[in-house]
Design a protein around this motif. Sequence first.
Motif: not given
Length: 356
Positions: A229, A249, A252, A274, A280
């Motif tokens: 992040a 992403i 993540y 999210l 984020i």
Amino acid sequence: MEIAKCNGSYLNDLKEYTGNILDISGVSSPGAERGIMYMADSGNIVAMKLYGDLIYYKRVARKRPYYDAFMLYLASAGITVGSNGEVSSAPGSYPPAMRSVGAYLTDYKMPGPLKDCDDIDIIESMSYGERLTMALKLACACARATVSPQAVNLIGRILDKGVRDEELFTCLRPAVINELGTGGFAGTSLRFQDLDTPAQWEAALEACFDEAAGLGYVYACNNRAARLASFIIPLAGDKGNEETLNRMIDEYVSYLKASADKYEPYAANRLGLLYMTGEICSGNERALFKDRIDRPAAKEYFLKATAYPDRNSAWAYFNLIKYYHKDYDNNIELLNEHMDMIKKLDPGVYGLAMEL
């Protein structure tokens, strides 16, 4: 303090615990918990660590729970403190207790579960650099003695603190080179060669988080997601790095999902946000990625964050009420139930929920 190499004698105590308690009474029955207390009193170091856990997680009430748990972890880890304050370590230790002591030394009075814990003189007498040095040695000793993603994750966290603070980096550097440069850890492929610079520590800590996450440790997944992040947000809106951004992403989401699917509330709530808003976060910074919005998935993960509730679950209940208010319009009992849970888990969030 030098940490004595674990001699494996704890295996006899583990066998006694398994045969006399685990195989008969299970993990968390009242009989098992009383048996752990009794066995700890007899000197079984595995039971001492488990007794400490019972106190730490408030399964057994004590006036000074964090102090009493720490004392049991010390005994289980074979660590003694003399009348002059000198700390020594014995080879007859239970490796997971080493990690527990290391976690105390790292997190004592810091934001998190130990922020408001009981005063512990042994820890108070040490500088933060001394505490982290000892914590690193304990975590490494644990990881060498047995497969421990928790210890590997703790090593990564300690390295991260050194990377962020030049004074801590200088203090920790000799121990890092000595402990991490002498070989790998049980059950892992980790090998460290160059550990002279913060950049090399960055690579090492990411390797630790990756390894611990790969071994299924949810908090390592959370740590890896948090680091991603911090890299994602500066790239938001940069068309030149769109491919890299999307890959990060995806990573993540993958790390959060690995943790959330094991009912870890922080990860489940963060993933729900999210999917709900595209948000984020990293510290006080945030970015929106609206192409990631998926409202049905958001609700699924908010609910998952309440399945095994802790303080983070208060935010999941808050988000359910905020974003799915129609579910409560004709169900006042459900609203009251969820508000009561918020109040129990985090009164601060309860105040915000009252304003919805």
